[in-house]
Design a protein around this motif. Structure first.
Motif, short mmCIF file in Angstrom:
data_model
loop_
_atom_site.label_atom_id
_atom_site.label_comp_id
_atom_site.label_asym_id
_atom_site.label_seq_id
_atom_site.Cartn_x
_atom_site.Cartn_y
_atom_site.Cartn_z
N VAL A 23 0.83 -1.20 0.00
CA VAL A 23 0.00 0.00 0.00
C VAL A 23 0.87 1.26 0.00
CG1 VAL A 23 -1.95 -1.18 1.05
CG2 VAL A 23 -0.21 -0.10 2.52
N ARG A 24 0.23 2.43 -0.05
CA ARG A 24 0.97 3.69 -0.10
C ARG A 24 1.49 4.13 1.28
NH1 ARG A 24 -3.01 7.28 -4.07
NH2 ARG A 24 -2.91 5.85 -5.85
N SER A 25 0.95 3.52 2.31
CA SER A 25 1.16 4.05 3.67
C SER A 25 2.30 3.38 4.43
CB SER A 25 -0.14 3.92 4.46
OG SER A 25 -0.54 2.56 4.49
N GLY A 26 3.09 2.52 3.75
CA GLY A 26 4.07 1.74 4.51
C GLY A 26 5.49 2.26 4.50
N ALA A 27 5.75 3.40 3.83
CA ALA A 27 7.13 3.91 3.75
C ALA A 27 7.60 4.40 5.12
CB ALA A 27 7.21 5.05 2.73
N ARG A 28 8.87 4.12 5.45
CA ARG A 28 9.43 4.52 6.73
C ARG A 28 10.70 5.34 6.50
NH1 ARG A 28 9.69 -1.69 8.18
NH2 ARG A 28 10.77 -1.40 6.20
N ALA A 29 10.94 6.31 7.37
CA ALA A 29 12.17 7.12 7.25
C ALA A 29 13.37 6.17 7.24
CB ALA A 29 12.26 8.10 8.41
N GLY A 30 14.28 6.39 6.30
CA GLY A 30 15.44 5.51 6.15
C GLY A 30 15.30 4.57 4.96
N ASP A 31 14.06 4.32 4.52
CA ASP A 31 13.85 3.49 3.32
C ASP A 31 14.48 4.17 2.11
OD1 ASP A 31 12.36 1.67 4.77
OD2 ASP A 31 10.42 2.24 3.89
N ILE A 32 14.84 3.38 1.12
CA ILE A 32 15.24 3.97 -0.15
C ILE A 32 14.02 4.05 -1.06
CG2 ILE A 32 17.64 3.18 0.01
CD1 ILE A 32 16.88 1.01 -2.04
N PRO A 43 19.45 -4.99 -1.46
CA PRO A 43 20.02 -4.81 -2.79
C PRO A 43 18.89 -4.82 -3.83
CG PRO A 43 20.64 -6.96 -1.87
CD PRO A 43 19.68 -6.34 -0.91
N LEU A 44 18.93 -3.88 -4.76
CA LEU A 44 17.85 -3.78 -5.76
C LEU A 44 18.14 -4.71 -6.94
CD1 LEU A 44 17.17 0.05 -5.85
CD2 LEU A 44 15.74 -1.74 -4.87
N PRO A 45 17.14 -5.42 -7.38
CA PRO A 45 17.35 -6.30 -8.54
C PRO A 45 17.37 -5.48 -9.83
CG PRO A 45 15.08 -6.39 -7.86
CD PRO A 45 15.77 -5.47 -6.89
N SER A 46 17.76 -6.12 -10.89
CA SER A 46 17.79 -5.48 -12.20
C SER A 46 16.39 -4.97 -12.56
CB SER A 46 18.31 -6.49 -13.22
OG SER A 46 17.45 -6.61 -14.31
N GLY A 47 16.34 -3.82 -13.18
CA GLY A 47 15.04 -3.22 -13.51
C GLY A 47 14.66 -2.12 -12.56
N TRP A 48 15.23 -2.14 -11.36
CA TRP A 48 14.96 -1.10 -10.37
C TRP A 48 16.19 -0.22 -10.20
CZ3 TRP A 48 10.35 -0.06 -8.04
CH2 TRP A 48 9.35 -1.03 -8.17
N ARG A 49 15.97 1.08 -10.06
CA ARG A 49 17.09 1.98 -9.80
C ARG A 49 16.72 2.91 -8.64
NH1 ARG A 49 14.25 3.66 -14.23
NH2 ARG A 49 13.86 5.89 -14.46
N ARG A 50 17.74 3.22 -7.85
CA ARG A 50 17.53 4.07 -6.68
C ARG A 50 17.39 5.52 -7.12
NH1 ARG A 50 20.83 3.79 -1.02
NH2 ARG A 50 20.05 5.75 -0.16
N VAL A 51 16.36 6.22 -6.65
CA VAL A 51 16.16 7.61 -7.05
C VAL A 51 16.00 8.57 -5.86
CG1 VAL A 51 15.13 6.98 -9.28
CG2 VAL A 51 13.65 7.33 -7.27
N GLY A 52 16.06 8.04 -4.65
CA GLY A 52 15.92 8.93 -3.50
C GLY A 52 15.77 8.14 -2.22
N HIS A 53 15.42 8.84 -1.15
CA HIS A 53 15.22 8.14 0.11
C HIS A 53 14.11 8.81 0.93
CE1 HIS A 53 18.10 11.29 1.00
NE2 HIS A 53 17.84 11.16 2.30
N VAL A 54 13.63 8.05 1.88
CA VAL A 54 12.52 8.49 2.73
C VAL A 54 13.11 9.16 3.97
CG1 VAL A 54 10.47 7.76 4.01
CG2 VAL A 54 11.11 6.57 1.89
N VAL A 55 12.54 10.30 4.32
CA VAL A 55 13.06 11.07 5.46
C VAL A 55 11.93 11.38 6.45
CG1 VAL A 55 14.89 12.14 4.07
CG2 VAL A 55 12.65 13.27 4.24
N VAL A 71 5.56 10.71 6.00
CA VAL A 71 7.02 10.87 5.90
C VAL A 71 7.30 11.91 4.81
CG1 VAL A 71 7.53 8.48 6.60
CG2 VAL A 71 7.16 9.03 4.16
N GLY A 72 8.57 12.26 4.65
CA GLY A 72 9.00 13.05 3.51
C GLY A 72 9.76 12.17 2.55
N ILE A 73 9.86 12.60 1.31
CA ILE A 73 10.66 11.88 0.32
C ILE A 73 11.60 12.88 -0.33
CG2 ILE A 73 10.58 10.77 -1.95
CD1 ILE A 73 8.11 9.25 -0.97
N ASP A 74 12.89 12.55 -0.34
CA ASP A 74 13.87 13.42 -1.00
C ASP A 74 14.45 12.67 -2.20
OD1 ASP A 74 15.38 15.81 -1.30
OD2 ASP A 74 17.14 14.73 -0.53
#
Lengths: 312, 312
Positions: free
Chosen positions: A149-158, A278-290, A230-233
């Motif tokens: 769901v949309r509500s599960g992001a936690r500060a520190g997540d990528i 570790p992110l599998p192929s097809g996914w790329r890191r674009v920011g983090h949760v703050v 949370v915030g997302i940067d």
């Protein structure tokens, strides 16, 4: 032949004859309702509507293209829950003078896009209307997984991304200025390339939140940030502009970042993951949760258009 | 306040705040998709669309009424498979100047009709459109039973009916002639009284075929006859015209049989049963299945209008 001449039941017969049958279909079109397999005793369901002149233009895209887009918009929502799509239902409202062939080719596009994920059109409805309108409902199966769901992001997540950004928005701008090239951008607008498999993959990997990017990255991540409190940067450097997009933007006098960060319709999938994953192929890191609220780029507020309100 | 002023996300918030939560809802509105319980690992799904000026008129019915009708049309399809409805998804296309209150009251009607069977609205989509359009998808649960399809009728079966016929069509004629009474007919058009429970009941009893009467009895039984490769002969005496309907027909110069045999929108349920089966309360015998093809009344072809083609 117009849809009026074909008649409701004639047109239904012509259209359903062109549709395939997905693996999950227990009873397809032709009865009061369809019956679809829901192996884990839950069904994921989402509806999206496309209105002529607002979500598509018949002089910009063929009926087959519109079918692909209508299906993709819905199938992407299912994937973004971590589910595998199983079936589509389609309510089609048509002006009386529409060519029956247009409806048939729309069905071809819907069926072909659904077939990419093993799904099919299992039912629908047709009516006359002054406004050509396509409402699609997609169903899907979670395979025993929890929905992401949309509500599960936690500060520190990528924050990670699968799929393309800005291509469809760039194609839209190109078409709206009267051009037909670059083809890669125009085609991206006509038929999004959705990373359907990335949704269930992210769910299996332990994604904490996930969303289909349909209104624009900043806007849609804003929904995740709000739901998760949370915030997302975002990392500005993660959004390199492809050469063709940069050239088109230059020629049209547009900042390409507005396509990449504010454009929808590519149906990329964004997800948050625990930091050490570790992110599998097809996914790329674009920011983090703050800790905090809202979406920033390199710590600063984003000034461009953030997304799309379908009433404005 | 217009829907444009309320904005897409504002209006979604206002509408979802008014919706209840059904027993089968695992995840309701607010994410990319909803998640609905499907206890027997299958889901029944059907879509129906209502177009302003064609399926309803805002000067003839309130927004709450239209919500009831839109939900009923879909819930009846689920019941006519022998299933219990679990959830609705709603795609709503609105002219920019529509009052936000209209959309909110539509949601009230949709939710109230769904609540009659323990279901609720779990998701949807909204868009601006020149034509007010409501596309509803209903989901349902078969409770382990086989779906009762149109193709199972056998010569020798009896044909039985649950629910009313002709009331909604009579109400439509009354309204179209500029009248507002008799109230029982007008109200039947605005909010059909659908015998939802009769569908699963018939399935448990061993119904061989079943259909929701939405286009008219003759037309819809024609679908059963064609799918089952049989004929259906109706008993003319089984369709007694209620006094108020007879009076209204007389006053308007209409043959009331055209309402009863050719009118849709009451969402009665017709089913075929093995000949020796005693019918439970709520069901009445109206004919029998014969070798042959088509639908007759007392052995003769029916001359009136048989049903409704939504393109003509």
């Amino acid at each position: 032949m117009s849809v009026t001449r074909a008649g409701e039941f004639g047109l239904i017969a012509r259209v359903t004859a062109r549709l395939g049958t997905g693996q999950a279909t227990l009873l397809g079109p032709g009865d009061d309702a369809a019956v679809v397999h829901a192996p884990d005793a839950r069904v994921v369901a989402s509806t999206d509507v496309l209105v002529d002149g607002r979500h598509f233009r018949r002089d910009w895209a063929s009926a087959v293209d519109v079918g692909h887009r209508a299906a993709a918009a819905n199938l992407a929502d299912i994937a973004a829950m971590g589910a595998v799509p199983t079936a589509l239902l389609v309510a089609l409202c048509m002006p009386p003078d529409l060519e029956a062939q247009w409806a048939e080719e729309l069905a071809d596009g819907l069926g072909a896009e659904a077939a990419k994920v093993g799904a099919s059109v299992v039912g629908g409805d047709m009516s006359s209307s002054p406004t050509l309108t396509i409402a699609v409902t997609a169903l899907g199966d979670l395979g025993g997984r929890d929905p992401v769901v949309r509500s599960g992001a936690r500060a520190g997540d990528i924050v990670a991304l699968a799929g393309r950004l800005g291509y469809a928005a760039a194609g839209y701008t190109v078409l709206s200025r009267g051009f037909r090239t670059p083809k890669v951008l125009v085609e991206a607008y006509r038929r999004p390339e959705v990373p359907y498999g990335a949704g269930p993959q992210a769910a299996r990997l332990g994604a904490t939140a996930m969303i289909d990017i349909s209104d624009g990255l900043i806007a849609d991540l804003g929904h995740v940030a709000a739901a998760s409190r949370v915030g997302i940067d975002l990392l500005g450097s993660a959004f390199e502009i492809p050469a063709q997009m940069r050239d088109a933007a230059h020629a049209l006098g547009v900042d390409p970042q507005t396509w990449v960060l504010g454009g929808g319709d590519d149906h990329a999938i964004a997800a948050t993951f625990p930091e050490d994953l570790p992110l599998p192929s097809g996914w790329r890191r674009v920011g983090h949760v703050v800790h905090g609220a809202g979406v920033t780029v390199d710590g600063r507020a984003y000034k461009g258009p953030a997304g799309w309100d379908h009433f404005r």
